[in-house]
Design an enzyme around this catalytic site. Structure first.
Site, PDB file in Angstrom:
ATOM      1  N   GLY A 176       0.105  -4.313   2.573  1.00 50.87           N
ATOM      2  CA  GLY A 176      -0.595  -5.585   2.437  1.00 50.87           C
ATOM      3  C   GLY A 176      -2.070  -5.336   2.214  1.00 50.87           C
ATOM      4  O   GLY A 176      -2.425  -4.494   1.388  1.00 50.87           O
ATOM      5  N   ASP A 229      -1.218   8.329  14.770  1.00 52.72           N
ATOM      6  CA  ASP A 229      -1.861   8.551  13.474  1.00 52.72           C
ATOM      7  C   ASP A 229      -3.355   8.750  13.683  1.00 52.72           C
ATOM      8  O   ASP A 229      -4.176   8.149  12.998  1.00 52.72           O
ATOM      9  CB  ASP A 229      -1.584   7.359  12.542  1.00 52.72           C
ATOM     10  N   LYS A 275      -5.945  -7.920   9.154  1.00 51.66           N
ATOM     11  CA  LYS A 275      -4.992  -7.050   8.470  1.00 51.66           C
ATOM     12  C   LYS A 275      -3.736  -7.861   8.207  1.00 51.66           C
ATOM     13  O   LYS A 275      -3.177  -8.466   9.126  1.00 51.66           O
ATOM     14  CB  LYS A 275      -4.679  -5.834   9.335  1.00 51.66           C
ATOM     15  N   GLY A 295      -9.511  -3.145   2.103  1.00 54.80           N
ATOM     16  CA  GLY A 295      -8.456  -2.167   1.875  1.00 54.80           C
ATOM     17  C   GLY A 295      -7.198  -2.846   1.361  1.00 54.80           C
ATOM     18  O   GLY A 295      -6.945  -4.009   1.674  1.00 54.80           O
ATOM     19  N   LYS A 296      -6.467  -2.131   0.554  1.00 53.22           N
ATOM     20  CA  LYS A 296      -5.222  -2.662   0.006  1.00 53.22           C
ATOM     21  C   LYS A 296      -4.217  -1.523  -0.014  1.00 53.22           C
ATOM     22  O   LYS A 296      -4.548  -0.410  -0.379  1.00 53.22           O
ATOM     23  CB  LYS A 296      -5.469  -3.132  -1.439  1.00 53.22           C
ATOM     24  N   GLY A 297      -3.020  -1.801   0.421  1.00 54.74           N
ATOM     25  CA  GLY A 297      -2.011  -0.751   0.375  1.00 54.74           C
ATOM     26  C   GLY A 297      -0.644  -1.373   0.215  1.00 54.74           C
ATOM     27  O   GLY A 297      -0.532  -2.587   0.033  1.00 54.74           O
ATOM     28  N   SER A 298       0.362  -0.551   0.330  1.00 54.81           N
ATOM     29  CA  SER A 298       1.723  -1.055   0.150  1.00 54.81           C
ATOM     30  C   SER A 298       2.074  -2.052   1.253  1.00 54.81           C
ATOM     31  O   SER A 298       2.856  -2.975   1.059  1.00 54.81           O
ATOM     32  CB  SER A 298       2.699   0.118   0.185  1.00 54.81           C
TER      33      SER A 298
END
Ligand code: ADP
Ligand code: MG
Length: 271
Positions: free
Chosen positions: A22, A134, A39, A17-20
């Site tokens: 990291g 969440d 992570k 996974g990649k997101g804002s």
């Protein structure tokens, strides 16, 4: 005290996974050949206070030790990023599980089993005054034995969404009515989200959907949703209805639900 890990202790197998924030990588620890997830959260541009709170948050997560929650093993700062070593869940998330059922109803027996495990995770967290904040099908994982592992607790979110309304991204399908009205988050907001996930398991759909955020919030506040298929028992429908009660005080706690005889009898079968 055992030595802290460092990136050199692991072979990177894949980026999952990649997101804002990291990235998330599947890794193998050289020492014992075991598989973990790391992570990585970029600390660049963060104040000392924010960094401290990230590290503190990791310590809290590491204290949580429950069979139904992704275990957080270690964390360390390297290359201007915070790296969190956690348990790897091999069988994907519940959204994926629902998609794989491809329109076929998930058997009620499986739904009970998943529900109990999610409740045990929430009960554990809530009894320690920890809120998930969440909870959603994307954040409930399955390990290789298909046991529930609730994941994605805290860290990144606590860091960058202190003021949550202004930074909300994506469609907030799991938002509870009280949060729509800016009342603070509490354990019953997690229970609402659990009701949404339970509904998804029975129908393959979210209970509340709309083309835009404003319309979605209106639907959530109105609180009406299509009934689940009648092939499911009344008890399942009732459980969803109780979790999706507009009044947080009227929603059951994880404790209360787990104390119900029907859940206890299903829980016994889980062992
Ligand atoms: P986001 O939730 O913002 O997509 P995450 O870092 O939580 O970012 O997850 C990225 C991806 O990695 C997702 O596809 C998620 O399903 C997967 N993932 C996260 N944690 C784990 C884990 N412990 N085991 C297996 N897969 C994971
Ligand atoms: Mg996630």
């Amino acid at each position: 005290m055992p030595r802290r890990s460092c990136l050199g202790d692991f072979d990177i197998l894949a980026t999952i996974g990649k997101g804002s924030y990291g990235s998330c990588k599947k890794v193998r620890r050289k020492l014992d050949n075991r598989i973990y997830v790391i992570k990585t959260i970029s600390l660049e541009g963060m104040s000392v206070k924010e960094k401290d709170s990230a590290v503190r948050e990791c310590k809290t997560l590491a204290d949580l030790d429950c069979n139904y929650i992704i275990k957080y093993y270690d964390s360390f700062i390297e290359e201007h990023s915070l790296h969190i070593v956690m348990e790897y869940a091999a069988n994907g998330d519940l959204q994926n599980f629902i998609r794989k059922s491809a329109g076929k109803e998930i058997p009620e027996k499986i739904i009970w089993s998943l529900l109990i495990q999610m409740l045990l995770a929430l009960q554990y967290m809530h009894s320690r005054k920890y809120l998930h904040r969440d909870f959603k099908s994307l954040n409930v994982f399955l390990d290789k034995a298909n046991k529930v592992k609730v994941g994605d607790l805290g860290v990144a979110r606590k860091l960058d969404t202190e003021s949550f309304a202004s930074t909300m991204v994506g469609t907030p399908y799991y938002l509870s009515p009280e949060l729509c009205e800016n009342v603070s988050y509490n354990s019953k907001s997690d229970m609402w989200a659990l009701g949404c996930v339970l509904y998804e398991l029975c129908t393959g759909r979210h209970p509340f959907t709309a083309n835009n955020q404003a319309a979605l919030i209106l639907k959530i506040i109105r609180g009406t949703y299509h009934p689940i298929p009648t092939s499911y028992s009344r008890t399942i429908a009732d459980t969803i209805a109780r979790c999706l009660n507009k009044d947080p005080a009227a929603r059951p706690s994880a404790d209360e639900l787990l104390a119900k005889p029907v859940l206890r009898s299903h829980a016994r079968k889980l062992g």
